[in-house]
Enzyme design. Sequence first.
Site, PDB file in Angstrom:
ATOM      1  N   ASP A  40       0.818  -1.217   0.000  1.00 50.89           N
ATOM      2  CA  ASP A  40       0.000   0.000   0.000  1.00 50.89           C
ATOM      3  C   ASP A  40       0.851   1.265   0.000  1.00 50.89           C
ATOM      4  O   ASP A  40       0.673   2.146   0.850  1.00 50.89           O
ATOM      5  CB  ASP A  40      -0.929   0.010   1.214  1.00 50.89           C
ATOM      6  CG  ASP A  40      -1.727  -1.269   1.356  1.00 50.89           C
ATOM      7  OD1 ASP A  40      -2.015  -1.897   0.334  1.00 50.89           O
ATOM      8  OD2 ASP A  40      -2.045  -1.650   2.504  1.00 50.89           O
TER       9      ASP A  40
ATOM     10  N   GLU B  18     -11.348  -1.583  -3.505  1.00 46.91           N
ATOM     11  CA  GLU B  18     -10.630  -0.937  -2.411  1.00 46.91           C
ATOM     12  C   GLU B  18      -9.483  -0.081  -2.954  1.00 46.91           C
ATOM     13  O   GLU B  18      -9.266  -0.004  -4.165  1.00 46.91           O
ATOM     14  CB  GLU B  18     -10.100  -1.966  -1.420  1.00 46.91           C
ATOM     15  CG  GLU B  18      -9.065  -2.917  -1.980  1.00 46.91           C
ATOM     16  CD  GLU B  18      -8.598  -3.944  -0.956  1.00 46.91           C
ATOM     17  OE1 GLU B  18      -9.267  -4.122   0.076  1.00 46.91           O
ATOM     18  OE2 GLU B  18      -7.554  -4.576  -1.202  1.00 46.91           O
TER      19      GLU B  18
END
Length: 359
Positions: free
Chosen positions: A48, A234
């Site tokens: 991420d 997401e």
Amino acid sequence: MINTKERSNSRLIACCLVFFSIYSFSVCLAQVKKNLVEFTNPIGKGADPWVIRHNGYYYVCQSNGDINSKGISIRKSDKLSQLGKPVTVWNAPDEGWNSSQIWAPELHYFNKKWYIYYAAGKAGPPYIHQRSGVLESVTDDPQGEYVDKGILNTGTDTVNETGTIWAIDVNVGYIGGKLYAVWSGWEQNATTDKTSQHLYIAEMSNPWTISSARVKISSPDQPWEQGGPLDLNEGPQFLMREGKVFIIYSTRESWTPEYRLAQLKLKDPSKTPLDAGNWEKSGPVFQGTAKVLGTGHASFTQSPDGKEWWIFYHTKKSKTPGWDRDLRLQKFNWRADGSPDFGLPIPAGILIPVPSGEY
């Protein structure tokens, strides 16, 4: 007295020493130059990745450790292709809604203050407690001290102890002079983390307050978003250029090689982004190959001289389900219609020219 033969040998040895010194220096110089003008993926470990460019530096914000992280660190570097040393800027409290599972923090700059948006939970697995919160810097130093501004209202649930609905991966950006938050969330709270995730957007009155009702703008309803153990959307990221607004998001499952990127386009930027009908979906726009697995959860920035655009993303290290991932970086282009063209992910070990203006 040195004879002619000894003198000749001495000259030969001296010439050899000079030759090999020059040769060794040339090889060394070539290697140094190579390191300066080229790099290879991966450039680091983790997942991420979030990067922001500010005043000649790149700041990379990450959670400390794996999926069970309890802290957030920020790296500082004058080179996009080289990560700086991580500095921990915040640790989770010992108890409360955000005491563990610190996921996907992002660093943003508004009004001479830095803000970190992050997801956290009081326990897990199962990961049914994840909510999103905001940290605010005490000074204008992104590697300095932060204070907790509290939980974001990502949907109301009066029965839940937090009063909110499950939410992760908050990203923020200005559209038409107004600040908006976009995130991944559940339609309602559940007792299992095997729950489908959707993308929501809402307006903000300031960097730590969501002031409007959430609007669902995407669900995993396309064939290329489905087929695995859990359908999800997401990791949404605003990507804006020349008046056009995109949301690049991740779909499929982050723990599998099928993780990939898709795109939402704001069809009319003069109209509200809170209208789900004003968003157009397409994809996948960036996905793995036989040599690069599970491309997802990207952020975007420009080269030091502002001439190039770069995508910063993570990939899986193996086909085995799990969250063992690394960080990768590559340049991307823009199509004639103004949409991003990410191309194909570059395999590990392939030499890549450093970002323009970095050398």
